[in-house]
Motif scaffolding. Sequence first.
Motif, PDB file in Angstrom:
ATOM      1  N   LYS A   1       0.817  -1.212   0.000  1.00 27.90           N
ATOM      2  CA  LYS A   1       0.000   0.000   0.000  1.00 27.90           C
ATOM      3  C   LYS A   1       0.857   1.271   0.000  1.00 27.90           C
ATOM      4  O   LYS A   1       0.440   2.312  -0.515  1.00 27.90           O
ATOM      5  CB  LYS A   1      -0.943  -0.009   1.202  1.00 27.90           C
ATOM      6  CG  LYS A   1      -2.016  -1.105   1.134  1.00 27.90           C
ATOM      7  CD  LYS A   1      -2.885  -1.107   2.377  1.00 27.90           C
ATOM      8  CE  LYS A   1      -4.072  -2.071   2.259  1.00 27.90           C
ATOM      9  NZ  LYS A   1      -3.670  -3.484   2.230  1.00 27.90           N
ATOM     10  N   VAL A   2       2.053   1.199   0.578  1.00 28.03           N
ATOM     11  CA  VAL A   2       2.966   2.346   0.550  1.00 28.03           C
ATOM     12  C   VAL A   2       3.407   2.613  -0.887  1.00 28.03           C
ATOM     13  O   VAL A   2       3.471   3.767  -1.341  1.00 28.03           O
ATOM     14  CB  VAL A   2       4.186   2.102   1.462  1.00 28.03           C
ATOM     15  CG1 VAL A   2       5.186   3.249   1.354  1.00 28.03           C
ATOM     16  CG2 VAL A   2       3.740   1.935   2.912  1.00 28.03           C
ATOM     17  N   PHE A   3       3.698   1.556  -1.630  1.00 28.53           N
ATOM     18  CA  PHE A   3       4.103   1.699  -3.027  1.00 28.53           C
ATOM     19  C   PHE A   3       2.944   2.212  -3.878  1.00 28.53           C
ATOM     20  O   PHE A   3       3.134   3.068  -4.754  1.00 28.53           O
ATOM     21  CB  PHE A   3       4.583   0.343  -3.564  1.00 28.53           C
ATOM     22  CG  PHE A   3       5.914  -0.096  -3.023  1.00 28.53           C
ATOM     23  CD1 PHE A   3       7.080   0.113  -3.740  1.00 28.53           C
ATOM     24  CD2 PHE A   3       6.008  -0.732  -1.790  1.00 28.53           C
ATOM     25  CE1 PHE A   3       8.318  -0.301  -3.247  1.00 28.53           C
ATOM     26  CE2 PHE A   3       7.226  -1.147  -1.282  1.00 28.53           C
ATOM     27  CZ  PHE A   3       8.386  -0.929  -2.018  1.00 28.53           C
ATOM     28  N   THR A   4       1.746   1.714  -3.623  1.00 22.76           N
ATOM     29  CA  THR A   4       0.579   2.152  -4.391  1.00 22.76           C
ATOM     30  C   THR A   4       0.315   3.641  -4.180  1.00 22.76           C
ATOM     31  O   THR A   4       0.034   4.381  -5.135  1.00 22.76           O
ATOM     32  CB  THR A   4      -0.659   1.334  -3.991  1.00 22.76           C
ATOM     33  OG1 THR A   4      -0.401  -0.047  -4.255  1.00 22.76           O
ATOM     34  CG2 THR A   4      -1.887   1.769  -4.775  1.00 22.76           C
ATOM     35  N   SER A   5       0.429   4.092  -2.945  1.00 20.23           N
ATOM     36  CA  SER A   5       0.225   5.521  -2.671  1.00 20.23           C
ATOM     37  C   SER A   5       1.354   6.361  -3.242  1.00 20.23           C
ATOM     38  O   SER A   5       1.146   7.528  -3.595  1.00 20.23           O
ATOM     39  CB  SER A   5       0.087   5.744  -1.162  1.00 20.23           C
ATOM     40  OG  SER A   5      -1.159   5.237  -0.701  1.00 20.23           O
TER      41      SER A   5
ATOM     42  N   ALA B   1      -4.430  -5.783  -6.937  1.00 25.85           N
ATOM     43  CA  ALA B   1      -3.003  -5.963  -6.682  1.00 25.85           C
ATOM     44  C   ALA B   1      -2.423  -4.856  -5.800  1.00 25.85           C
ATOM     45  O   ALA B   1      -1.514  -5.093  -5.001  1.00 25.85           O
ATOM     46  CB  ALA B   1      -2.235  -6.022  -8.008  1.00 25.85           C
ATOM     47  N   GLY B   2      -2.959  -3.655  -5.913  1.00 20.00           N
ATOM     48  CA  GLY B   2      -2.414  -2.513  -5.182  1.00 20.00           C
ATOM     49  C   GLY B   2      -2.512  -2.611  -3.680  1.00 20.00           C
ATOM     50  O   GLY B   2      -1.876  -1.841  -2.960  1.00 20.00           O
ATOM     51  N   CYS B   3      -3.293  -3.570  -3.169  1.00 14.12           N
ATOM     52  CA  CYS B   3      -3.427  -3.671  -1.714  1.00 14.12           C
ATOM     53  C   CYS B   3      -2.451  -4.662  -1.094  1.00 14.12           C
ATOM     54  O   CYS B   3      -2.278  -4.668   0.126  1.00 14.12           O
ATOM     55  CB  CYS B   3      -4.851  -4.044  -1.313  1.00 14.12           C
ATOM     56  SG  CYS B   3      -5.297  -5.782  -1.574  1.00 14.12           S
ATOM     57  N   GLY B   4      -1.787  -5.525  -1.908  1.00 15.42           N
ATOM     58  CA  GLY B   4      -0.914  -6.485  -1.238  1.00 15.42           C
ATOM     59  C   GLY B   4      -0.150  -7.459  -2.104  1.00 15.42           C
ATOM     60  O   GLY B   4       0.272  -8.504  -1.621  1.00 15.42           O
ATOM     61  N   ALA B   5       0.089  -7.157  -3.383  1.00 13.72           N
ATOM     62  CA  ALA B   5       0.627  -8.161  -4.315  1.00 13.72           C
ATOM     63  C   ALA B   5       2.140  -8.217  -4.422  1.00 13.72           C
ATOM     64  O   ALA B   5       2.682  -9.131  -5.039  1.00 13.72           O
ATOM     65  CB  ALA B   5       0.041  -7.926  -5.711  1.00 13.72           C
ATOM     66  N   ILE B   6       2.859  -7.280  -3.837  1.00 11.56           N
ATOM     67  CA  ILE B   6       4.298  -7.182  -4.097  1.00 11.56           C
ATOM     68  C   ILE B   6       5.105  -8.238  -3.354  1.00 11.56           C
ATOM     69  O   ILE B   6       4.849  -8.532  -2.188  1.00 11.56           O
ATOM     70  CB  ILE B   6       4.809  -5.769  -3.749  1.00 11.56           C
ATOM     71  CG1 ILE B   6       4.183  -4.732  -4.686  1.00 11.56           C
ATOM     72  CG2 ILE B   6       6.328  -5.693  -3.840  1.00 11.56           C
ATOM     73  CD1 ILE B   6       4.564  -3.305  -4.377  1.00 11.56           C
TER      74      ILE B   6
END
Length: 469
Positions: free
Chosen positions: A97-101, A261-266
């Motif tokens: 979520k940090v990366f998505t933001s 994916a933006g909530c937890g896929a990395i």
Amino acid sequence: MGYHQLPNEEDSMRSIILVFILTLPAVESTFAQGDFPHAKKIDAIVAPWVKHRKANAISIGVISGGKTWTAHYGSLNGDGKQAPDDRTLYEIGSITKVFTSLLLADAVESGTLKLSDSISHVMTELRTKNPTVGESVTFQHLSHHNSGLPVSPSNIHPDDSTNPFRGYDRTLLTDYMSSVKPTRKPGEAYEYSNLAVGLLGNLLSRQSGISYGELLKQKITGPLKMMDTSVSPSAEQTTRVAPPFNAALLADRKWDFDSLAGCGAIRSTVSDMLLFMEASQKSPDGLLGKAIELAWKQHKPAKDSERAMGLGWMIAGDGSTRWHNGQTGGYQSMMLVSRVTGTAVVLLCNTAGSGVDQLGEQIFQAALGMNVKPKSFDEFNVDPKEAARFAGKYQLAPGVEINVQVKNGRMMAQLTGQQFLSLEPKSKTEWRYQLVDAVLEFELPKTGPSNKVTLHQNGRDMPAPRIKE
């Protein structure tokens, strides 16, 4: 059904109070073997978690005094044969979520979006299908978890409950957003939401015309040379992914994501996460640096029980340390970054429900030079014969079962659709969840298996008769 659930990932972080303030140089090198002054202290802090099998593999990265340090504990399968290393990949869960933001911040800095833009700016179909949501929910609301959207969409029905996001595609997401009604007015109150930040990543992907994974690579991981960080590891990288385990140390599933994916896929490594934390402490030149600064900035002040936030970042009680944690079905993670002290810590673990958030905090404190007492764990032995009387499935509600098992000398329970959680004895017939404030009380006849269990949680007593097989 919400019983048994672990607390929201971000809830485990307590307020951090720093006892001193330093100004330290930018990261330039790695500590030579044996030179990191807090290594032995951190080893002692981690030791109980490995000794008592709270987690299989733990990898740690630290930035301190302008240098980096890594350490690895346990083994990938818990058998002592293969230890993790700097290149071991883990699912980082909600740290995603940090990366998505940050991708949102990049879109703002590039002039393609404003934080105050409504989501119908990209999901244009909402202007006619669901204007109440489409026009009132903004991109900033999604990042701050105050959009009024629930934790997850109600039309998510995975084939496999151990892989809950697989197959939830853009069509399903659009259908859901076309009819969803917010639980409260957007901006009114904080409610952690995987849906909201997953939607944010999806909208950014739509706007850019490329997948979330490609956008991540183009805007963040490529420029920072985070070559082992992605949502879809290559064939070679897959050989380095740590196997996942749940809290009962049973093999679990890696998670697959589609539209959320933006909530937890990395997936990432300690080495790559150190690169990200370095950039967060000292922003690089150019557009990415500007985006990092925008995301780092406090956008939402602390209010009542709600913590202050940047974009994606949670802000600790000291007002300066940024952090986020994460958990998927078989992994848990923690990241803390301080510009004021020049200190940062990331912890990656291949055991979900292990509670290593607290361990990450302790390591951060130790890296600051604070005295930290290692956590102690109560020892208890499970009598296999007695525990076997509890094992079985119990009907809590229509379609909802409590599955009680004894594995590897551990007593554990699983609610339908959730992971196994470890239990510890409170009395001969009462077993307390180790990570959740709940108790299972078994009804035992003079001989034979238990015929009923009662779940005591949140002031409720919920009986569940044994299912005869």
